[in-house]
Design an enzyme around this catalytic site. Sequence first.
Site, PDB file in Angstrom:
ATOM      1  CG  ASP A 249       2.987  16.568  -0.707  1.00 29.37           C
ATOM      2  OD1 ASP A 249       3.287  15.649   0.078  1.00 29.37           O
ATOM      3  OD2 ASP A 249       2.678  16.365  -1.910  1.00 29.37           O
ATOM      4  CD  GLU A 333       5.923  12.264   3.984  1.00 27.39           C
ATOM      5  OE1 GLU A 333       5.652  11.059   4.201  1.00 27.39           O
ATOM      6  OE2 GLU A 333       5.494  12.896   2.995  1.00 27.39           O
ATOM      7  CG  ASP A 424       0.428  16.402  -4.951  1.00 27.31           C
ATOM      8  OD1 ASP A 424       0.644  15.282  -4.451  1.00 27.31           O
ATOM      9  OD2 ASP A 424       0.637  16.662  -6.148  1.00 27.31           O
TER      10      ASP A 424
END
Length: 468
Positions: A249, A333, A424
Site C-alpha cells: 500500500d 494498486e 494502511d
Amino acid sequence: MVEAAGREKPIRVTGAEAKRVKREALGVPDRIRHQQRVAVPMQRRTPEADTRQRVYRYRCYPTAAQAEQLVKTFGACRWTYNEGLALRDKAWREHRVALGFAESCRALTGWRNAEGTRWLQEVSSTVLQQALRHLDAAFGRFFKGSGRQPKIKRKGRSRDSATYVRTGFRWVEDPERPGTGLIALAKQSGPLRIRWSRPLPAGERPVKLTVSRDRAGRFFVSVLVEERIEPLPPVFLQDAGAPKAVGLDLGLAALVTLDDGEKVDHPRLLKKYGARLAGLQRNLHRKDRGSRNRDKARQEIARLYALIADVRRDALDQLTTRLVRENQVLVVEDLAVASLVRSPRGKGRRRKAGLNRAILDASWGTLLRQLQYKCAWYGRTLVVVDRFFPSTRRCSGCGATGPKLDLSVRGWSCDGCGAVHDRDVNAARNLRDEGMRLYELVAAALPPGRAMPSLIRASEMPDVVLAV
C-alpha cells in the site's frame, strides 16, 4: 469529402506532386542513389533469444576539449531536432505533404553543406540522424495517441543528450578487467574517462551509447547492452507451498506499507532540504540576470536538486530490489499519479499544492516502474489491482465494507466483527488477497507448461473472468 461538422477533410498530397513540392518548396532532394530499386522498409534489429536490453549508467569526466565538443554536439542535436520539427510542420500546414525520417535525413545533408550551418560538420552525422530518429519516434507516439505533439527543445530547459550508435563510437574491452574498457566517441581523439562503478556483461559489445549532461553540469554515459538475465529462484510458503505474496500500500504517512505490518518510512527529501532550497532560491533572485554570480547560484540549486534525486533513486532501487527478491507475487494498486497531482484550483488550493508536492516527492511512478521491469527480469509477477477496489474501507477479517474514510483517519473498527484496523496495513492485506485471487484466475486459465506473466492488470482482464 465533408465531415459531419461541415468542414472539409484535408487532403494529403502524394505521388509526383508530393515529390515536386518536397524538391522545390521544401528543399528536400530526391533519392538519387538506387532510384531504380524499390524502397524496402528498414528492418529493426531484433535481439537474440532469451536476451533483454539493459542500460548501465556511469559518471564520466571528459577533458576540457572533450567537454567543449560534447556541448557542441548537444547544441547541434537540439538544433537538428527543432529544424526537423519545423520542416515537417511546414510541409503539412502549407503543402499537405507528409515527411518521414528518410526525407529529414536528406534535408540534413543539405543543412550540413549550407554556408550558414556548415558548423554541423563538426559533429558526427550519425548523432544528428539519431536526433531526427527521436523526432520521428515522437511523431509515431503522437499519431498512435500514446504521446503529445512534439515541441521544440529550448536551451537550458531541455535535457542535453546525444545518442551514438555502433558506427559512432569505438569500444575496446579491458582483458584484465572484463566488462570495463575504453570508449572513444566520434569526432574525439581520445577515450572518455569513465568511473566503472560496476562492470558490463563480459564479452558483450554495447549496442548504443547516450551521453548526457544534467543541470548540475555532470556528464553521464548510458550504455545499452543485450544480456541474459537469470531469473531468481521461486519463493514459496513453507507450510502451504503456495507462492509467497506481499501486498503493498503506497502512501504518504509511510512510503510503503506491507501486509505483515512493516512500514517503510517516507524520506521526505524536499521537506528535509526545504529550508536550504528556500535560502538558495532567495539568493538566486538577488543576483542580476546574466551575471556570473547568478549562474553560480543556479549551479548550487542544481547540485542540491541532483543530490535529492540521487538519494531518492538509490532508496527506491534498494527497496524494490529487496521486495522482488523476497516475494514471488507483488500486489499494488493502480494509481493515476498524473490525475492525483493536477494543478490546485479554488478553495483549498494551498493545501492541495502541498499534497501534490508530497506525492511527487514520494515518486510513486518511479517505484511502480521499477517493480514492473524487475519482476519481468527476475521471474516475478506484479499484480495491479483496479483503482476502484475498496481496499481501505473493507475489513480484511470478515470482508464487510464500511463507509468512506477521510485521509486524516488512520485507524478504524469494523462494525461487523469488531476488529480494529490500521488503515494502511488493512489496505495492504486486502490488496494481497485480491491480487492472489486474480493470480489464481490467470494461473487456472493458462495452458499446461505456460509460465505466469510478469504483469497482471485487473483493468485488462475480461469482466467475465473477474466475476468468477
